[in-house]
Design an enzyme around this catalytic site. Structure first.
Site, PDB file in Angstrom:
ATOM      1  N   ARG A   1       3.111 -83.972 130.580  1.00  0.00           N
ATOM      2  CA  ARG A   1       3.232 -84.841 131.736  1.00  0.00           C
ATOM      3  C   ARG A   1       3.682 -85.486 132.306  1.00  0.00           C
ATOM      4  O   ARG A   1       4.258 -85.763 133.461  1.00  0.00           O
ATOM      5  CB  ARG A   1       3.671 -86.238 130.518  1.00  0.00           C
ATOM      6  CG  ARG A   1       2.952 -86.823 128.940  1.00  0.00           C
ATOM      7  CD  ARG A   1       1.686 -87.121 129.023  1.00  0.00           C
ATOM      8  NE  ARG A   1       1.408 -87.525 127.648  1.00  0.00           N
ATOM      9  CZ  ARG A   1       0.870 -86.906 126.803  1.00  0.00           C
ATOM     10  NH1 ARG A   1       0.452 -85.492 126.870  1.00  0.00           N
ATOM     11  NH2 ARG A   1       0.386 -87.291 125.392  1.00  0.00           N
TER      12      ARG A   1
ATOM     13  N   CYS B   1       2.465 -93.565 125.552  1.00  0.00           N
ATOM     14  CA  CYS B   1       3.814 -94.200 124.301  1.00  0.00           C
ATOM     15  C   CYS B   1       4.626 -93.529 125.539  1.00  0.00           C
ATOM     16  O   CYS B   1       4.212 -93.420 127.009  1.00  0.00           O
ATOM     17  CB  CYS B   1       4.620 -92.239 123.812  1.00  0.00           C
ATOM     18  SG  CYS B   1       3.105 -92.304 122.668  1.00  0.00           S
TER      19      CYS B   1
ATOM     20  N   GLU C   1       8.585 -91.603 128.750  1.00  0.00           N
ATOM     21  CA  GLU C   1       7.200 -91.283 129.508  1.00  0.00           C
ATOM     22  C   GLU C   1       5.976 -92.039 130.213  1.00  0.00           C
ATOM     23  O   GLU C   1       5.031 -91.483 131.552  1.00  0.00           O
ATOM     24  CB  GLU C   1       5.947 -90.783 128.243  1.00  0.00           C
ATOM     25  CG  GLU C   1       4.985 -89.990 127.752  1.00  0.00           C
ATOM     26  CD  GLU C   1       3.468 -90.466 128.839  1.00  0.00           C
ATOM     27  OE1 GLU C   1       2.755 -90.089 129.339  1.00  0.00           O
ATOM     28  OE2 GLU C   1       3.233 -91.796 128.292  1.00  0.00           O
TER      29      GLU C   1
HETATM   30  N1  EPU Z   1       4.289 -89.911 113.134  1.00  0.00           N
HETATM   31  C1  EPU Z   1       5.276 -90.719 112.444  1.00  0.00           C
HETATM   32  N2  EPU Z   1       6.131 -92.557 112.755  1.00  0.00           N
HETATM   33  C2  EPU Z   1       5.253 -93.168 113.695  1.00  0.00           C
HETATM   34  C3  EPU Z   1       4.797 -92.087 114.335  1.00  0.00           C
HETATM   35  C4  EPU Z   1       4.352 -90.821 114.403  1.00  0.00           C
HETATM   36  O1  EPU Z   1       5.987 -90.990 111.001  1.00  0.00           O
HETATM   37  O2  EPU Z   1       5.298 -94.255 114.293  1.00  0.00           O
HETATM   38  C5  EPU Z   1       4.825 -88.750 113.069  1.00  0.00           C
HETATM   39  C6  EPU Z   1       3.174 -88.960 112.783  1.00  0.00           C
HETATM   40  O3  EPU Z   1       3.064 -88.826 111.542  1.00  0.00           O
HETATM   41  C7  EPU Z   1       3.250 -87.297 113.044  1.00  0.00           C
HETATM   42  C8  EPU Z   1       4.159 -86.828 113.954  1.00  0.00           C
HETATM   43  O4  EPU Z   1       5.064 -88.216 114.484  1.00  0.00           O
HETATM   44  O5  EPU Z   1       3.427 -86.473 112.301  1.00  0.00           O
HETATM   45  C9  EPU Z   1       3.338 -86.251 115.351  1.00  0.00           C
HETATM   46  O6  EPU Z   1       2.493 -88.225 115.456  1.00  0.00           O
HETATM   47  P1  EPU Z   1       1.523 -88.197 116.331  1.00  0.00           P
HETATM   48  O7  EPU Z   1       0.725 -87.133 115.733  1.00  0.00           O
HETATM   49  O8  EPU Z   1       1.063 -89.483 116.680  1.00  0.00           O
HETATM   50  O9  EPU Z   1       1.688 -87.426 118.180  1.00  0.00           O
HETATM   51  P2  EPU Z   1       2.293 -88.116 119.053  1.00  0.00           P
HETATM   52  O10 EPU Z   1       3.140 -86.868 119.231  1.00  0.00           O
HETATM   53  O11 EPU Z   1       3.751 -88.747 118.179  1.00  0.00           O
HETATM   54  C10 EPU Z   1       1.455 -87.293 120.640  1.00  0.00           C
HETATM   55  C11 EPU Z   1       1.241 -87.904 122.353  1.00  0.00           C
HETATM   56  C12 EPU Z   1       0.458 -89.296 122.431  1.00  0.00           C
HETATM   57  C13 EPU Z   1      -1.321 -88.652 122.288  1.00  0.00           C
HETATM   58  C14 EPU Z   1      -1.177 -87.994 120.468  1.00  0.00           C
HETATM   59  C15 EPU Z   1      -1.907 -87.365 119.726  1.00  0.00           C
HETATM   60  C16 EPU Z   1       4.016 -88.100 123.298  1.00  0.00           C
HETATM   61  C17 EPU Z   1       4.709 -88.432 123.700  1.00  0.00           C
HETATM   62  N3  EPU Z   1       2.384 -88.712 122.947  1.00  0.00           N
HETATM   63  O12 EPU Z   1       2.087 -88.533 120.209  1.00  0.00           O
HETATM   64  O13 EPU Z   1       0.231 -89.203 123.680  1.00  0.00           O
HETATM   65  O14 EPU Z   1      -1.272 -89.565 121.923  1.00  0.00           O
HETATM   66  O15 EPU Z   1      -0.026 -86.819 121.091  1.00  0.00           O
HETATM   67  O16 EPU Z   1      -2.109 -85.709 120.171  1.00  0.00           O
HETATM   68  O17 EPU Z   1       3.207 -86.699 124.220  1.00  0.00           O
HETATM   69  C18 EPU Z   1       0.830 -91.199 125.336  1.00  0.00           C
HETATM   70  O18 EPU Z   1       1.197 -90.011 126.182  1.00  0.00           O
HETATM   71  O19 EPU Z   1       0.957 -92.253 125.987  1.00  0.00           O
HETATM   72  C19 EPU Z   1       0.162 -91.155 123.986  1.00  0.00           C
HETATM   73  C20 EPU Z   1       0.372 -91.908 123.470  1.00  0.00           C
END
Ligand code: EPU
Length: 304
Positions: free
Chosen positions: A179, A228, A298
């Site tokens: 990012r 995010c 972010e």
């Molecule tokens: N999770 C929870 N509760 C929640 C959200 C997530 O338990 O409310 C758990 C999920 O079940 C999973 C883990 O946390 O086991 C990771 O969650 P997720 O796959 O949704 O990915 P993330 O790490 O929360 C990142 C990026 C997103 C991107 C997704 C998909 C960042 C800060 N976020 O989210 O990017 O869409 O992966 O690849 O890097 C953005 O940049 O604005 C963004 C949304």
């Protein structure tokens, strides 16, 4: 510089560059979060006048910031002293050449992914639901589902505010990190050359469908947000940490922590930026107290 001194003749001067002067334009209209106070805006369609226009602003001592798609942006309620530059360009004009495609940075990212798919070019499926422009995606090195746009970049054409020149940068000249990219704040990205792996259309489409499904199931895609709000610290998932603290649904004024994904703050009831900042502070405090981790924003924050 006082606002009044700046006003005098500004509309005429900008018109001479083919640009529109919009004094005290509410930035809430230009951000996906739907918050943000006023700033003087310059809207330019014909990029041939860009160097002159920026030269003119610099001579007047006027600082400027470039607005992209406004989909990862949080602007303070009191508005900004800087001028906001808004480039209204034709988003079409992608040029395909084998595995390479030249894309104007004004193009919508999702449209770019699907247009490439139609020519059997894959590798960007994960980015399908990421809102915003290609330019914004490059600056932030947008990523999702294992894809980061920086991985497929071969060259970028940039107008460098510092040197006042258009330069062609190659992959080696730019650093893409999580990012983050190494472009300077006054670099205006004009177009990008991507190199994409050739895949059958049906295969790319299937991946796109899967990513769309995952995103729909796990993110509040139909609500006003900036994606995010915090980065994931190395080894942690911010969404999971906030969720485990039981904070989903927490509301400050009109801002709510999404029940669908805890790292999204949604504007559900006419939120102000101040509501969002308060919610962010309380998340930061709770996560720090429980995990000893300092969360980093972010979302890009514009304040004076
Ligand atoms: N999770 C929870 N509760 C929640 C959200 C997530 O338990 O409310 C758990 C999920 O079940 C999973 C883990 O946390 O086991 C990771 O969650 P997720 O796959 O949704 O990915 P993330 O790490 O929360 C990142 C990026 C997103 C991107 C997704 C998909 C960042 C800060 N976020 O989210 O990017 O869409 O992966 O690849 O890097 C953005 O940049 O604005 C963004 C949304």
């Amino acid at each position: 510089m006082s606002m009044l001194a700046r006003e005098s003749g500004m509309a005429e001067q900008m018109a001479a560059f083919g640009a529109e002067w919009l004094p005290a334009e509410p930035l809430a209209r230009h951000t996906s979060l739907g918050v943000g106070g006023p700033a003087d805006m310059v809207r330019l369609r014909d990029l041939r006048h860009l160097p002159e226009l920026i030269g003119d602003l610099c001579r007047r001592g006027v600082k400027w910031r470039l607005l992209g798609g406004g989909t990862n942006l949080l602007v303070v309620d009191e508005g900004l002293n800087d001028v906001v530059l808004h480039l209204l360009r034709e988003p079409d004009g992608m040029k395909f050449d084998g595995m390479r495609v030249e894309v104007p940075t004004a193009a919508n990212l999702g449209t770019t992914v699907t247009e490439c798919a139609k020519r059997n070019l894959g590798g960007m499926e994960g980015l399908i639901g990421v809102p915003g422009t290609v330019g914004g995606a490059l600056r932030m090195n947008a990523g999702a589902y294992g894809t980061q746009i920086g991985d497929v970049v071969r060259a970028v054409t940039v107008y460098r505010g510092s040197g006042g020149r258009v330069e062609a940068l190659r992959t080696e000249d730019v650093r893409f990190e999580y990012r983050h990219s190494s472009f300077a704040p006054d670099d205006i990205l004009l177009s990008v050359s991507l190199e994409l792996p050739e895949r059958p259309y049906a295969e790319i489409l299937e991946k796109i469908k899967q990513c769309n499904q995952k995103r729909r199931a796990s993110q509040p895609i139909n609500e006003k947000s900036a994606g995010c709000i915090f980065k994931n610290p190395p080894g942690y998932s911010t969404g999971r940490m906030i969720d485990e603290l039981g904070l989903k649904g927490t509301r400050v004024g009109g801002a709510v922590i999404s029940e669908r994904h805890a790292n999204f703050i949604v504007n559900r009831h006419g939120a102000t930026a101040s509501d969002i900042f308060k919610l962010m502070d309380s998340i930061r405090e709770r996560v720090h107290r429980t995990h000893g981790v300092a969360l980093e924003e972010e979302v890009i924050v514009w304040r004076n």
